[in-house]
Design an enzyme around this catalytic site. Sequence first.
Site, PDB file in Angstrom:
ATOM      1  CB  CYS A 231      -0.917  -0.012   1.223  1.00 46.08           C
ATOM      2  SG  CYS A 231      -1.746   1.563   1.498  1.00 46.08           S
TER       3      CYS A 231
ATOM      4  CG  ASP B 162      -1.913  15.381  -3.721  1.00 43.01           C
ATOM      5  OD1 ASP B 162      -2.866  14.689  -3.344  1.00 43.01           O
ATOM      6  OD2 ASP B 162      -1.372  15.244  -4.845  1.00 43.01           O
TER       7      ASP B 162
ATOM      8  CG  HIS C 274      -4.529  -0.538   4.884  1.00 40.42           C
ATOM      9  ND1 HIS C 274      -3.939   0.120   3.829  1.00 40.42           N
ATOM     10  CD2 HIS C 274      -5.509  -1.300   4.349  1.00 40.42           C
ATOM     11  CE1 HIS C 274      -4.527  -0.242   2.706  1.00 40.42           C
ATOM     12  NE2 HIS C 274      -5.487  -1.100   2.985  1.00 40.42           N
TER      13      HIS C 274
ATOM     14  CG  ASN D 250     -11.909  11.775  -4.384  1.00 38.03           C
ATOM     15  OD1 ASN D 250     -12.910  12.487  -4.360  1.00 38.03           O
ATOM     16  ND2 ASN D 250     -10.734  12.215  -4.807  1.00 38.03           N
TER      17      ASN D 250
ATOM     18  N   GLY E  54     -13.650   8.383  -7.668  1.00 42.22           N
ATOM     19  CA  GLY E  54     -12.347   8.907  -8.091  1.00 42.22           C
ATOM     20  C   GLY E  54     -11.196   8.527  -7.175  1.00 42.22           C
TER      21      GLY E  54
ATOM     22  CB  THR F 162      -6.135   7.048  -7.742  1.00 49.40           C
ATOM     23  OG1 THR F 162      -5.552   8.058  -6.912  1.00 49.40           O
ATOM     24  CG2 THR F 162      -7.044   7.699  -8.770  1.00 49.40           C
TER      25      THR F 162
ATOM     26  CG  HIS G  68      -4.034   3.978   3.588  1.00 56.65           C
ATOM     27  ND1 HIS G  68      -3.047   3.253   4.235  1.00 56.65           N
ATOM     28  CD2 HIS G  68      -4.496   4.880   4.499  1.00 56.65           C
ATOM     29  CE1 HIS G  68      -2.937   3.687   5.481  1.00 56.65           C
ATOM     30  NE2 HIS G  68      -3.791   4.684   5.668  1.00 56.65           N
TER      31      HIS G  68
ATOM     32  CG  HIS H  21      -6.557   9.410   0.341  1.00 54.95           C
ATOM     33  ND1 HIS H  21      -6.716   8.114  -0.109  1.00 54.95           N
ATOM     34  CD2 HIS H  21      -6.818  10.204  -0.719  1.00 54.95           C
ATOM     35  CE1 HIS H  21      -7.049   8.131  -1.387  1.00 54.95           C
ATOM     36  NE2 HIS H  21      -7.126   9.392  -1.779  1.00 54.95           N
TER      37      HIS H  21
ATOM     38  CG  HIS I 128      -7.844  14.973  -1.544  1.00 56.09           C
ATOM     39  ND1 HIS I 128      -6.780  14.920  -2.416  1.00 56.09           N
ATOM     40  CD2 HIS I 128      -8.500  13.791  -1.691  1.00 56.09           C
ATOM     41  CE1 HIS I 128      -6.801  13.764  -3.076  1.00 56.09           C
ATOM     42  NE2 HIS I 128      -7.836  13.055  -2.652  1.00 56.09           N
TER      43      HIS I 128
HETATM   44  P1  5GP Z   1      -7.388  10.061  -4.769  1.00 53.31           P
HETATM   45  O1  5GP Z   1      -7.436  10.345  -6.240  1.00 53.31           O
HETATM   46  O2  5GP Z   1      -7.235   8.588  -4.473  1.00 53.31           O
HETATM   47  O3  5GP Z   1      -8.500  10.693  -3.982  1.00 53.31           O
HETATM   48  O4  5GP Z   1      -6.098  10.802  -4.245  1.00 53.31           O
HETATM   49  C1  5GP Z   1      -4.828  10.259  -4.263  1.00 53.31           C
HETATM   50  C2  5GP Z   1      -3.896  11.427  -4.143  1.00 53.31           C
HETATM   51  O5  5GP Z   1      -2.627  10.946  -3.802  1.00 53.31           O
HETATM   52  C3  5GP Z   1      -3.741  12.227  -5.446  1.00 53.31           C
HETATM   53  O6  5GP Z   1      -4.119  13.581  -5.215  1.00 53.31           O
HETATM   54  C4  5GP Z   1      -2.278  12.071  -5.799  1.00 53.31           C
HETATM   55  O7  5GP Z   1      -1.721  13.247  -6.350  1.00 53.31           O
HETATM   56  C5  5GP Z   1      -1.666  11.708  -4.476  1.00 53.31           C
HETATM   57  N1  5GP Z   1      -0.478  10.861  -4.580  1.00 53.31           N
HETATM   58  C6  5GP Z   1      -0.360   9.732  -5.339  1.00 53.31           C
HETATM   59  N2  5GP Z   1       0.862   9.195  -5.171  1.00 53.31           N
HETATM   60  C7  5GP Z   1       1.527  10.005  -4.305  1.00 53.31           C
HETATM   61  C8  5GP Z   1       2.850   9.968  -3.754  1.00 53.31           C
HETATM   62  O8  5GP Z   1       3.660   9.072  -4.027  1.00 53.31           O
HETATM   63  N3  5GP Z   1       3.183  10.968  -2.902  1.00 53.31           N
HETATM   64  C9  5GP Z   1       2.313  11.975  -2.573  1.00 53.31           C
HETATM   65  N4  5GP Z   1       2.756  12.919  -1.725  1.00 53.31           N
HETATM   66  N5  5GP Z   1       1.061  12.034  -3.070  1.00 53.31           N
HETATM   67  C10 5GP Z   1       0.671  11.064  -3.931  1.00 53.31           C
HETATM   68 ZN    ZN Z   2      -2.363   1.408   3.677  1.00 56.39          ZN
END
Ligand code: 5GP
Ligand code: ZN
Length: 112
Positions: free
Chosen positions: A3, A29, A45, A85, A91, A93, A96, A98, A100
């Site tokens: 993860c 981010d 997790h 998300n 949305g 990606t 785990h 999270h 924003h």
């Molecule tokens: P999601 O699209 O799942 O809501 O948000 C995932 C977020 O994680 C995205 O905004 C993406 O830019 C961020 N992200 C993905 N990989 C990494 C990483 O390796 N380091 C950091 N700091 N952010 C990441």
């Molecule tokens: Zn995790």
Amino acid sequence: MDCLFCKIVAGEIPSKKVYENEWVYAFEDIAPQAPFHVIIIPKEHIVSAAEISSKNSHLIAKVYEAVAQIAKENGLENGFRVVNNCGADGGQTVGHIHFHLLARRNLAWPPG
Ligand code: 5GP
Ligand code: ZN
């Protein structure tokens, strides 16, 4: 566990730390969508909001305590947005949970 965010919590993948306590880790981010864009996660997790239950919901409360603390420490008195998300249509990606924390620009509503 394979993860990305667990690896960030463990320090196996570098991140720019913004806030940390016993339960929560917050970092910048990598692809910011606003001048201030921080990701806040429970260290434990949890896959997504669809997996929140009475067993782990105290950790989500800790995330929101961190939201308020980070907002204070960074002078976000003009406001901010918290986004979670969930799942493919939501949305998400990274699998785990999270949150924003976005700020320092006028954020459109509805988000689209
Ligand atoms: P999601 O699209 O799942 O809501 O948000 C995932 C977020 O994680 C995205 O905004 C993406 O830019 C961020 N992200 C993905 N990989 C990494 C990483 O390796 N380091 C950091 N700091 N952010 C990441
Ligand atoms: Zn995790």
